[in-house]
Design an enzyme around this catalytic site. Structure first.
Site, mmCIF file in Angstrom:
data_model
loop_
_atom_site.group_PDB
_atom_site.id
_atom_site.type_symbol
_atom_site.label_atom_id
_atom_site.label_comp_id
_atom_site.label_asym_id
_atom_site.label_seq_id
_atom_site.Cartn_x
_atom_site.Cartn_y
_atom_site.Cartn_z
ATOM 1 N NE ARG A 173 -4.093 -1.882 0.364
ATOM 2 C CZ ARG A 173 -4.149 -3.176 0.000
ATOM 3 N NH1 ARG A 173 -3.143 -3.728 -0.660
ATOM 4 N NH2 ARG A 173 -5.212 -3.890 0.278
ATOM 5 C CB CYS A 218 -8.979 -1.606 4.794
ATOM 6 S SG CYS A 218 -9.819 -3.187 4.661
ATOM 7 C CD GLU A 288 -5.118 0.097 3.047
ATOM 8 O OE1 GLU A 288 -4.838 -0.874 3.758
ATOM 9 O OE2 GLU A 288 -5.779 -0.001 2.017
HETATM 10 N N1 EPU Z 1 -12.240 -10.848 10.206
HETATM 11 C C1 EPU Z 1 -12.912 -10.862 11.416
HETATM 12 N N2 EPU Z 1 -13.609 -9.748 11.776
HETATM 13 C C2 EPU Z 1 -13.663 -8.644 10.990
HETATM 14 C C3 EPU Z 1 -12.969 -8.624 9.775
HETATM 15 C C4 EPU Z 1 -12.259 -9.763 9.397
HETATM 16 O O1 EPU Z 1 -12.884 -11.852 12.145
HETATM 17 O O2 EPU Z 1 -14.327 -7.676 11.400
HETATM 18 C C5 EPU Z 1 -11.514 -12.082 9.798
HETATM 19 C C6 EPU Z 1 -12.191 -12.716 8.599
HETATM 20 O O3 EPU Z 1 -13.239 -13.554 8.976
HETATM 21 C C7 EPU Z 1 -11.047 -13.456 7.947
HETATM 22 C C8 EPU Z 1 -9.828 -12.596 8.283
HETATM 23 O O4 EPU Z 1 -10.218 -11.753 9.368
HETATM 24 O O5 EPU Z 1 -10.871 -14.703 8.547
HETATM 25 C C9 EPU Z 1 -9.369 -11.769 7.083
HETATM 26 O O6 EPU Z 1 -10.428 -10.910 6.648
HETATM 27 P P1 EPU Z 1 -10.613 -10.487 5.107
HETATM 28 O O7 EPU Z 1 -10.642 -11.711 4.267
HETATM 29 O O8 EPU Z 1 -11.759 -9.571 5.034
HETATM 30 O O9 EPU Z 1 -9.263 -9.776 4.735
HETATM 31 P P2 EPU Z 1 -8.566 -8.507 5.367
HETATM 32 O O10 EPU Z 1 -7.144 -8.883 5.601
HETATM 33 O O11 EPU Z 1 -9.324 -7.963 6.528
HETATM 34 C C10 EPU Z 1 -7.728 -7.545 3.097
HETATM 35 C C11 EPU Z 1 -7.557 -6.148 2.571
HETATM 36 C C12 EPU Z 1 -8.853 -5.663 1.943
HETATM 37 C C13 EPU Z 1 -9.262 -6.618 0.827
HETATM 38 C C14 EPU Z 1 -9.460 -7.998 1.463
HETATM 39 C C15 EPU Z 1 -9.856 -9.059 0.434
HETATM 40 C C16 EPU Z 1 -6.005 -4.777 3.879
HETATM 41 C C17 EPU Z 1 -5.863 -3.827 5.003
HETATM 42 N N3 EPU Z 1 -7.240 -5.247 3.664
HETATM 43 O O12 EPU Z 1 -8.667 -7.464 4.178
HETATM 44 O O13 EPU Z 1 -8.567 -4.387 1.370
HETATM 45 O O14 EPU Z 1 -10.462 -6.182 0.217
HETATM 46 O O15 EPU Z 1 -8.215 -8.412 2.060
HETATM 47 O O16 EPU Z 1 -8.912 -9.177 -0.577
HETATM 48 O O17 EPU Z 1 -5.019 -5.076 3.212
HETATM 49 C C18 EPU Z 1 -8.780 -2.023 1.363
HETATM 50 O O18 EPU Z 1 -7.577 -2.003 1.095
HETATM 51 O O19 EPU Z 1 -9.483 -1.007 1.432
HETATM 52 C C19 EPU Z 1 -9.391 -3.314 1.632
HETATM 53 C C20 EPU Z 1 -10.632 -3.399 2.058
#
Ligand code: EPU
Length: 294
Positions: A173, A218, A288
């Site tokens: 990022r 995010c 971010e």
């Molecule tokens: N989770 C929770 N509670 C929550 C959110 C997530 O328990 O409130 C758990 C989910 O159940 C899952 C794990 O955390 O087991 C990971 O969650 P998720 O798959 O949503 O991925 P993330 O790491 O939270 C990243 C990116 C997102 C992108 C998603 C999907 C970052 C900061 N975030 O989210 O990017 O859409 O993967 O590819 O890198 C963005 O950059 O604006 C963004 C939303």
């Protein structure tokens, strides 16, 4: 607006008057951001050409006038009091050109358009090509940096330069454009050969992210190997609310605007989330989202 600001805004308008584009004086920024938050900019300028964008940046730098560039208005939080300077909007700069090994796009070309042309890893990411390069936008499937061939920019000494991907200092990022606040004037991209339908990816996003409310996506970067959303969730902050800003119950790394949220409300929630995660896990969450100071 105070007389001093008015004078500043009017002299900024004069500074740009010969450039091709549209100028709006004291224009509220909220409608131009995905968060729907932000007071007026002294001047919001929509250049009609990439040359006018570069020239506006050059003049703002020379006169030491604060400036920011926005495209899709994602990942940015402007103060409620507005921005005392120039905001340049790339909305008119959407030209696309086929190249032998890919495409060349102007900074305002939408990410959704890149996805339609095959860049499936960015399915569902809001914003513009310029912003995507600055932030090295991505999903769990990959980031734009893997597809960048070169980026045209304006160096601090005023020369236009073409940086090959290796010189863009892409990281999670971030990029040299974010670190050094260099404008993206255009980007050359190679497109994946494999065509993948994106309906499932969009449905997955819809299922796991609060897309029905304005937000900036995010808010925090993921610490190495852990989801910031998971951490905020485990710290018990889902649903925490200040004014009309709320930590989403669907995904805790999103702060949503329920209607009339103000930047100050969002900032309170950011501090609350950081404190709670530090207390529970000893981890410092870093932003971010780009928070523009007032
Ligand atoms: N989770 C929770 N509670 C929550 C959110 C997530 O328990 O409130 C758990 C989910 O159940 C899952 C794990 O955390 O087991 C990971 O969650 P998720 O798959 O949503 O991925 P993330 O790491 O939270 C990243 C990116 C997102 C992108 C998603 C999907 C970052 C900061 N975030 O989210 O990017 O859409 O993967 O590819 O890198 C963005 O950059 O604006 C963004 C939303």
């Amino acid at each position: 607006m105070a007389a001093e600001s008015r004078d500043g805004a009017l002299s900024l308008l004069r500074l740009l008057e010969d450039l091709p584009g549209e100028r709006r004086l004291e224009e509220p920024l909220a409608p131009y951001t995905t968060f729907r938050i932000g007071g007026p900019a002294w001047v919001l300028f929509f250049p009609h050409t990439v040359e006018a964008l570069a020239e506006a940046v050059q003049r703002a730098r020379r006169e030491d006038i604060p400036y920011r560039i926005i495209g899709g208005g994602a990942k940015v939080l402007f103060p409620d009091t507005g921005f005392p300077g120039l905001v340049i909007h790339t909305g008119w700069l959407r030209h696309i050109q086929e190249m032998e090994n890919g495409i060349w796009v102007e900074p305002g070309f939408p990410i959704s358009g890149l996805v339609k042309r095959g860049l499936w890893v960015l399915a569902g990411v809001p914003g513009s090509a310029g912003g995507a390069v600055v932030m090295n936008a991505g999903t769990r499937y990959g980031s734009i940096s893997s597809y960048v061939i070169s980026v045209q920019t304006l160096l601090p000494n005023g020369t236009v330069a073409m940086l090959p991907s290796q010189e863009c200092r892409f990281s999670y990022r971030s990029s040299v454009f974010r670190e050094k606040r260099l404008p993206v004037l255009g980007v050359g991209l190679r497109l994946p050969e494999e065509i993948r339908p994106v309906a499932d990816l969009l449905a997955e996003r819809q299922r796991t992210q609060p897309l029905d409310y304005p937000s900036a996506g995010c808010v925090f970067r993921n610490p190495e190997g852990i989801s910031a959303g998971w951490l905020i969730d485990q710290a018990g902050l889902k649903g925490a609310r200040v004014g009309d800003a709320k930590i989403s119950e669907k995904h805790a790394n999103f702060i949503v605007n329920l209607g009339q949220a103000r930047a100050t409300h969002v900032l309170s929630l950011i501090a609350e989330a950081q404190e709670a995660v530090y207390r529970s896990f000893g981890l410092s969450l870093s932003l971010e989202l780009e928070v523009i100071s007032s």
